[in-house]
Motif scaffolding. Structure first.
Motif, PDB file in Angstrom:
ATOM      1  N   ASN A 310      32.312  37.065  20.997  1.00 23.75           N
ATOM      2  CA  ASN A 310      33.532  37.543  20.901  1.00 23.75           C
ATOM      3  C   ASN A 310      34.255  39.224  21.949  1.00 23.75           C
ATOM      4  O   ASN A 310      35.439  39.406  22.297  1.00 23.75           O
ATOM      5  N   ASP A 311      33.530  40.022  21.484  1.00 25.73           N
ATOM      6  CA  ASP A 311      33.557  41.092  21.608  1.00 25.73           C
ATOM      7  C   ASP A 311      33.209  41.785  22.786  1.00 25.73           C
ATOM      8  O   ASP A 311      33.519  42.272  23.741  1.00 25.73           O
ATOM      9  N   ALA A 312      32.078  40.530  22.873  1.00 32.83           N
ATOM     10  CA  ALA A 312      31.155  41.385  25.265  1.00 32.83           C
ATOM     11  C   ALA A 312      32.197  40.672  25.173  1.00 32.83           C
ATOM     12  O   ALA A 312      31.965  41.386  26.883  1.00 32.83           O
ATOM     13  N   PHE A 313      32.865  39.626  25.668  1.00 33.22           N
ATOM     14  CA  PHE A 313      33.864  39.026  26.515  1.00 33.22           C
ATOM     15  C   PHE A 313      34.691  38.818  26.036  1.00 33.22           C
ATOM     16  O   PHE A 313      35.412  37.293  25.445  1.00 33.22           O
ATOM     17  N   TYR A 314      36.454  39.766  26.411  1.00 33.38           N
ATOM     18  CA  TYR A 314      37.155  39.808  25.728  1.00 33.38           C
ATOM     19  C   TYR A 314      37.934  38.521  26.955  1.00 33.38           C
ATOM     20  O   TYR A 314      38.855  39.674  28.308  1.00 33.38           O
ATOM     21  N   ILE A 315      38.388  37.488  26.770  1.00 38.87           N
ATOM     22  CA  ILE A 315      39.500  36.766  27.567  1.00 38.87           C
ATOM     23  C   ILE A 315      40.721  36.963  27.806  1.00 38.87           C
ATOM     24  O   ILE A 315      41.059  36.873  26.262  1.00 38.87           O
ATOM     25  N   SER A 316      41.445  37.256  27.886  1.00 40.09           N
ATOM     26  CA  SER A 316      42.935  37.093  28.050  1.00 40.09           C
ATOM     27  C   SER A 316      43.505  37.500  29.421  1.00 40.09           C
ATOM     28  O   SER A 316      42.913  36.610  31.052  1.00 40.09           O
ATOM     29  N   HIS A 317      45.485  37.134  29.573  1.00 42.04           N
ATOM     30  CA  HIS A 317      45.188  37.419  30.803  1.00 42.04           C
ATOM     31  C   HIS A 317      46.514  38.725  31.378  1.00 42.04           C
ATOM     32  O   HIS A 317      47.471  39.330  30.032  1.00 42.04           O
ATOM     33  N   ASP A 318      46.978  39.095  32.467  1.00 41.69           N
ATOM     34  CA  ASP A 318      47.694  40.256  32.665  1.00 41.69           C
ATOM     35  C   ASP A 318      49.093  38.985  33.454  1.00 41.69           C
ATOM     36  O   ASP A 318      48.684  39.206  34.548  1.00 41.69           O
ATOM     37  N   GLY A 319      49.833  39.006  33.078  1.00 42.55           N
ATOM     38  CA  GLY A 319      51.017  37.492  33.140  1.00 42.55           C
ATOM     39  C   GLY A 319      51.060  36.593  34.092  1.00 42.55           C
ATOM     40  O   GLY A 319      49.698  36.002  33.067  1.00 42.55           O
ATOM     41  N   VAL A 320      50.245  35.990  35.568  1.00 44.90           N
ATOM     42  CA  VAL A 320      49.747  34.887  36.159  1.00 44.90           C
ATOM     43  C   VAL A 320      48.400  35.207  36.260  1.00 44.90           C
ATOM     44  O   VAL A 320      47.561  34.394  36.253  1.00 44.90           O
ATOM     45  N   ILE A 321      47.791  36.471  35.804  1.00 46.40           N
ATOM     46  CA  ILE A 321      46.506  36.841  36.317  1.00 46.40           C
ATOM     47  C   ILE A 321      45.649  36.776  35.677  1.00 46.40           C
ATOM     48  O   ILE A 321      46.300  37.454  34.038  1.00 46.40           O
ATOM     49  N   GLY A 322      44.732  36.006  35.582  1.00 48.35           N
ATOM     50  CA  GLY A 322      43.521  36.074  34.076  1.00 48.35           C
ATOM     51  C   GLY A 322      43.068  37.421  33.571  1.00 48.35           C
ATOM     52  O   GLY A 322      42.217  37.617  35.461  1.00 48.35           O
ATOM     53  N   THR A 323      42.670  38.006  32.862  1.00 49.76           N
ATOM     54  CA  THR A 323      41.298  38.931  33.284  1.00 49.76           C
ATOM     55  C   THR A 323      40.128  38.556  32.387  1.00 49.76           C
ATOM     56  O   THR A 323      40.675  37.829  30.424  1.00 49.76           O
ATOM     57  N   ILE A 324      39.089  38.997  32.228  1.00 49.27           N
ATOM     58  CA  ILE A 324      38.125  39.254  31.404  1.00 49.27           C
ATOM     59  C   ILE A 324      37.328  40.483  31.485  1.00 49.27           C
ATOM     60  O   ILE A 324      37.368  41.517  32.024  1.00 49.27           O
ATOM     61  N   ASN A 325      37.833  41.186  29.839  1.00 49.68           N
ATOM     62  CA  ASN A 325      37.089  42.162  30.198  1.00 49.68           C
ATOM     63  C   ASN A 325      37.666  43.515  30.437  1.00 49.68           C
ATOM     64  O   ASN A 325      37.295  44.739  30.960  1.00 49.68           O
ATOM     65  N   ASN A 326      39.366  43.396  30.220  1.00 52.54           N
ATOM     66  CA  ASN A 326      40.807  44.107  31.796  1.00 52.54           C
ATOM     67  C   ASN A 326      40.143  43.618  33.275  1.00 52.54           C
ATOM     68  O   ASN A 326      40.811  44.935  33.878  1.00 52.54           O
ATOM     69  N   PHE A 327      38.732  42.745  33.301  1.00 56.57           N
ATOM     70  CA  PHE A 327      38.807  42.923  34.989  1.00 56.57           C
ATOM     71  C   PHE A 327      39.699  41.778  35.092  1.00 56.57           C
ATOM     72  O   PHE A 327      40.081  40.556  34.825  1.00 56.57           O
ATOM     73  N   ARG A 328      40.515  42.012  36.278  1.00 58.58           N
ATOM     74  CA  ARG A 328      41.404  41.148  36.818  1.00 58.58           C
ATOM     75  C   ARG A 328      40.832  39.871  38.230  1.00 58.58           C
ATOM     76  O   ARG A 328      40.237  40.507  39.023  1.00 58.58           O
ATOM     77  N   LEU A 329      40.892  38.493  37.470  1.00 61.16           N
ATOM     78  CA  LEU A 329      40.365  38.176  38.427  1.00 61.16           C
ATOM     79  C   LEU A 329      41.108  36.990  39.192  1.00 61.16           C
ATOM     80  O   LEU A 329      42.094  35.303  39.017  1.00 61.16           O
ATOM     81  N   GLY A 330      41.888  37.481  40.450  1.00 62.83           N
ATOM     82  CA  GLY A 330      42.780  36.707  41.373  1.00 62.83           C
ATOM     83  C   GLY A 330      43.807  37.931  42.172  1.00 62.83           C
ATOM     84  O   GLY A 330      43.159  39.011  41.594  1.00 62.83           O
ATOM     85  N   ARG A 331      44.284  37.637  42.577  1.00 63.45           N
ATOM     86  CA  ARG A 331      45.238  38.560  43.786  1.00 63.45           C
ATOM     87  C   ARG A 331      46.719  37.373  43.503  1.00 63.45           C
ATOM     88  O   ARG A 331      46.282  36.667  43.872  1.00 63.45           O
ATOM     89  N   LEU A 332      48.018  38.559  43.906  1.00 62.76           N
ATOM     90  CA  LEU A 332      49.448  37.321  44.287  1.00 62.76           C
ATOM     91  C   LEU A 332      48.917  37.823  45.829  1.00 62.76           C
ATOM     92  O   LEU A 332      48.888  39.213  46.635  1.00 62.76           O
ATOM     93  N   SER A 333      50.879  38.125  46.086  1.00 65.08           N
ATOM     94  CA  SER A 333      50.931  38.448  47.505  1.00 65.08           C
ATOM     95  C   SER A 333      51.544  39.521  47.194  1.00 65.08           C
ATOM     96  O   SER A 333      51.109  40.514  48.332  1.00 65.08           O
ATOM     97  N   ASN A 334      52.064  39.228  46.388  1.00 62.70           N
ATOM     98  CA  ASN A 334      52.609  41.026  45.612  1.00 62.70           C
ATOM     99  C   ASN A 334      52.340  41.974  44.791  1.00 62.70           C
ATOM    100  O   ASN A 334      52.606  42.969  45.027  1.00 62.70           O
ATOM    101  N   VAL A 335      50.864  41.539  44.399  1.00 63.57           N
ATOM    102  CA  VAL A 335      49.726  42.278  43.824  1.00 63.57           C
ATOM    103  C   VAL A 335      48.407  42.142  43.922  1.00 63.57           C
ATOM    104  O   VAL A 335      47.524  40.888  44.455  1.00 63.57           O
ATOM    105  N   GLU A 336      47.986  43.220  44.729  1.00 65.46           N
ATOM    106  CA  GLU A 336      46.734  43.966  45.444  1.00 65.46           C
ATOM    107  C   GLU A 336      45.746  43.622  44.837  1.00 65.46           C
ATOM    108  O   GLU A 336      46.334  45.094  43.745  1.00 65.46           O
ATOM    109  N   VAL A 337      44.974  43.344  44.270  1.00 65.74           N
ATOM    110  CA  VAL A 337      44.082  42.954  43.321  1.00 65.74           C
ATOM    111  C   VAL A 337      42.286  43.699  44.213  1.00 65.74           C
ATOM    112  O   VAL A 337      41.917  42.737  44.954  1.00 65.74           O
ATOM    113  N   GLU A 338      41.671  44.397  44.381  1.00 72.59           N
ATOM    114  CA  GLU A 338      40.558  44.405  45.204  1.00 72.59           C
ATOM    115  C   GLU A 338      39.676  44.265  44.902  1.00 72.59           C
ATOM    116  O   GLU A 338      39.151  43.725  43.263  1.00 72.59           O
ATOM    117  N   TRP A 339      38.817  44.017  45.807  1.00 68.73           N
ATOM    118  CA  TRP A 339      37.357  42.599  45.408  1.00 68.73           C
ATOM    119  C   TRP A 339      36.495  43.845  44.723  1.00 68.73           C
ATOM    120  O   TRP A 339      35.519  42.481  43.830  1.00 68.73           O
TER     121      TRP A 339
END
Length: 500
Positions: A310-339
C-alpha cells in the motif's frame, strides 16, 4: 621577731649582714632585733623605740607562756652596737596597742616545751634559758660581739627548726598569724576533747554491758564450726576461681568468635551492597529493555496494520489521468505527458500485479507472465510470445504495444477471478467479496478500449485510469486477506533479471 619598722630618715640603711626571716604563713618580712651588743651599728636617726623589740610568737597571754620560751643572754646588750631596724615595708605588722602596753623585756621566742627543754641550764632564771655563745669570753669584747650575735642567730634558726618539727607548722610566724594559728589549735583541742569524752562514754557503756564467757568445750565447738565454715568458704572460693578461669577462657573464645562474626558481617554487608548495586543496575537495564520492547511492540502493531504494497504502490489520479507513485499513465491533447513517465507508470503497475500473482503461485495459475523491468516491462502470453509494454510507439500502428496492454488487462482479470473464487472458498459473504468497479471484457475496461492504435487519447487515458482503479481494488483485497511476505528469492531473482 617582729615586722620591720619604718625609718625616720631617707638615708637610713639596713645592715646586710643581718639575717632576714619571713613569716611562713603570710610571707611578711621579719627582723631579728634586741641584741644590745650591736647598738653602735644603729644609725643616729634610728628611732629609740626599736631597741627593745621582741619576738612575740603567741597572743595567748603571759599566763599561757609557762617555760616554753628562750631568753637571749643579757650580756649581749652591753657588747657591740645595736642592730638597726629593718626598712619600712608594706608587710609590716601593726601592733595591737593593748599588747604593746604588755611588752616583755628581753629578746625571746615562744617554743613548745619539748623544744625549749634543750636550752634549759642550771643557771636559768624565771623559767627561761640563758643563752651564752660558746667560746665567748667577757674579757675579749671584740670576739664576743660577732660570736655572740652569730650564736644567737644560730640558736634562733635551730629553735625555728625544732618548733616547726614539733608543731608541724613552719616557723617563724608573725603575731597575727600566731593568733590565727592559736585560735585554730584551740578549736582542734576542743574537737579532740569532745572525741575523748565520746570514747570514754562508749568505753563505760561497754564495760557495763554483761557478757558470757564460753567454756573450753563450747569454745572448741565454736572454733570447729568456724573452721568448717572457713573450709567451706575456701572450697567455694576455689570453685569460684575455677569457674572464673573457665568463664574467662570461654570469654576469650567468645571474643575471638565475636571478632570473626564481625568480620563476616562486614564482608556480608560489603557483598550485600555490591549485590544491591548490581541488582539496581540489572533492574535499570531490565526496565530499559522493557521500555524498548513496549516501543517495539507498538511499532510492530503499527507495522502489522501497514502493508508494504500500500505504501510502495500509491495509486491515485491527476484529474482525468490516473497515477501510480505520482507517475501519470496516459496523455491528453492538451496535456502532453512524456513517454518516459508513461513507461515508468507501466513499470510500477507491472511490478505490483506480478508481486500479487507471484504470492499465490502455484495456487494461482499464472499463465500470462508479467516481467517488471523498470521502465521497460514486458508481457509473455500463453503462447510464450513476449511483447514490449513501453513506448514510444506509432499512434497509427502499435500492434505489439496494444497486445502487451491487452494481455496485461487479461492477467488482471484472471487474478480478480481467482480472488473471488478464494473468497467463496473462505465463505466470505458476497457483499464483502471482491468486486471490480469496472468490468473487463477483452481489451475494454468499462466502455473504453485500452488499445492505442486508431484511438483517441482521451478514451485511451480513461481506459488506463479505469484499469488502475481495478488494480487498486485488487490491491486492497490482497492487503486485507494476506500478511504480505514475498517468497524467498522471488523479488531477488527478479531484480537480478532486471540487472541482466
Amino acid at each position: 621577731m617582729k615586722p620591720p619598722a619604718g625609718s625616720s630618715g631617707k638615708g637610713g640603711a639596713v645592715d646586710p649582714s643581718l639575717p632576714r626571716f619571713r613569716c611562713q604563713e603570710c610571707r611578711r618580712a621579719l627582723v631579728v632585733v634586741g641584741v644590745d651588743s650591736y647598738a653602735d651599728r644603729l644609725p643616729a636617726h634610728a628611732a629609740p623605740g626599736n631597741h627593745a623589740s621582741s619576738v612575740q610568737g603567741s597572743v595567748m597571754g603571759a599566763s599561757k607562756m609557762d617555760n616554753s620560751y628562750v631568753v637571749l643572754s643579757r650580756q649581749n646588750k652591753s657588747q657591740g652596737p645595736r642592730i638597726p631596724p629593718r626598712p619600712p615595708s608594706a608587710a609590716a605588722v601593726h601592733t595591737d596597742p593593748i599588747q604593746s602596753t604588755r611588752a616583755i623585756e628581753g629578746s625571746y621566742i615562744v617554743l613548745p616545751p619539748p623544744a625549749a627543754s634543750i636550752y634549759k641550764t642550771p643557771a636559768s632564771e624565771g623559767g627561761g634559758a640563758q643563752l651564752t655563745a660558746p667560746g665567748v669570753n667577757s674579757s675579749s669584747p671584740s670576739q664576743g660581739n660577732n660570736s655572740g650575735f652569730h650564736s644567737s642567730v644560730t640558736v634562733l634558726k635551730r629553735a625555728f627548726e625544732i618548733a616547726s618539727s614539733q608543731t608541724q607548722v613552719e616557723q617563724p610566724l608573725c603575731l597575727e598569724c600566731m593568733r590565727v594559728l592559736s585560735d585554730k589549735m584551740d578549736k582542734e583541742i576542743e574537737d579532740v576533747n569532745a572525741d575523748i569524752k565520746s570514747y570514754e562514754a562508749c568505753l563505760q557503756r561497754l564495760e557495763q554491758e554483761p557478757y558470757n564467757i564460753l567454756s573450753e568445750t563450747d569454745f572448741q565447738k565454736e572454733k570447729q564450726k568456724i573452721e568448717e565454715e572457713e573450709n567451706k568458704l575456701k572450697a567455694a572460693i576455689e570453685e569460684a576461681e575455677k569457674q572464673y578461669s573457665e568463664v574467662s577462657s570461654e570469654m576469650k573464645d567468645l571474643e575471638i568468635k565475636s571478632k570473626q562474626f564481625e568480620e563476616l558481617e562486614e564482608r556480608y554487608w560489603h557483598e550485600f551492597n555490591s549485590f544491591q548495586f548490581q541488582l539496581a543496575s540489572h533492574q535499570e537495564e531490565r526496565d530499559a529493555v522493557f521500555a524498548k520492547i513496549e516501543v517495539s511492540q507498538v511499532h510492530l502493531e503499527l507495522l502489522k496494520r501497514t502493508n508494504v504494497l500500500n505504501d510502495a504502490f500509491y495509486i491515485s489520479h491527476d484529474g482525468v489521468i490516473g497515477t501510480i507513485n505520482n507517475f501519470r499513465l496516459g496523455r491528453l491533447s492538451n496535456v502532453e505527458v512524456e513517454w518516459d513517465e508513461i513507461n515508468a507508470a507501466w513499470g510500477q503497475a507491472a511490478l505490483l500485479l506480478h508481486t500479487m500473482a507471484q504470492y499465490f503461485t502455484p495456487k494461482f495459475q499464472y499463465r500470462i507472465k508479467i516481467h517488471p523491468m523498470g521502465s521497460y516491462p514486458r508481457v509473455t502470453d500463453i503462447h510464450n510470445n513476449t511483447y514490449e509494454l513501453f513506448g514510444p510507439v506509432n499512434l497509427f500502428w502499435s500492434t505489439r504495444f496494444d497486445k502487451a496492454m491487452t494481455w496485461f488487462l487479461t492477467c488482471l482479470q484472471e487474478f480478480a477471478e481467482f480472488a473471488i473464487s478464494l473468497d467463496k472458498e473462505n465463505n466470505v459473504p458476497p457483499e464483502k467479496s471482491l468486486k471490480l468497479p469496472y468490468k473487463i471484457d477483452g481489451d475494454k475496461v468499462g466502455s473504453h478500449t485500452i488499445v492505442l492504435s486508431f484511438n483517441k487519447n482521451e478514451n485511451w487515458t480513461k481506459a488506463l485510469k479505469y484499469m488502475l482503479c481495478n488494480l487498486k481494488w485488487v490491491l486492497y483485497w490482497f492487503i486485507g486477506n494476506t500478511s504480505f511476505a514475498p517468497h524467498s528469492g522471488s523479488l531477488h531473482t527478479q531484480s537480478l533479471k532486471n540487472k541482466s
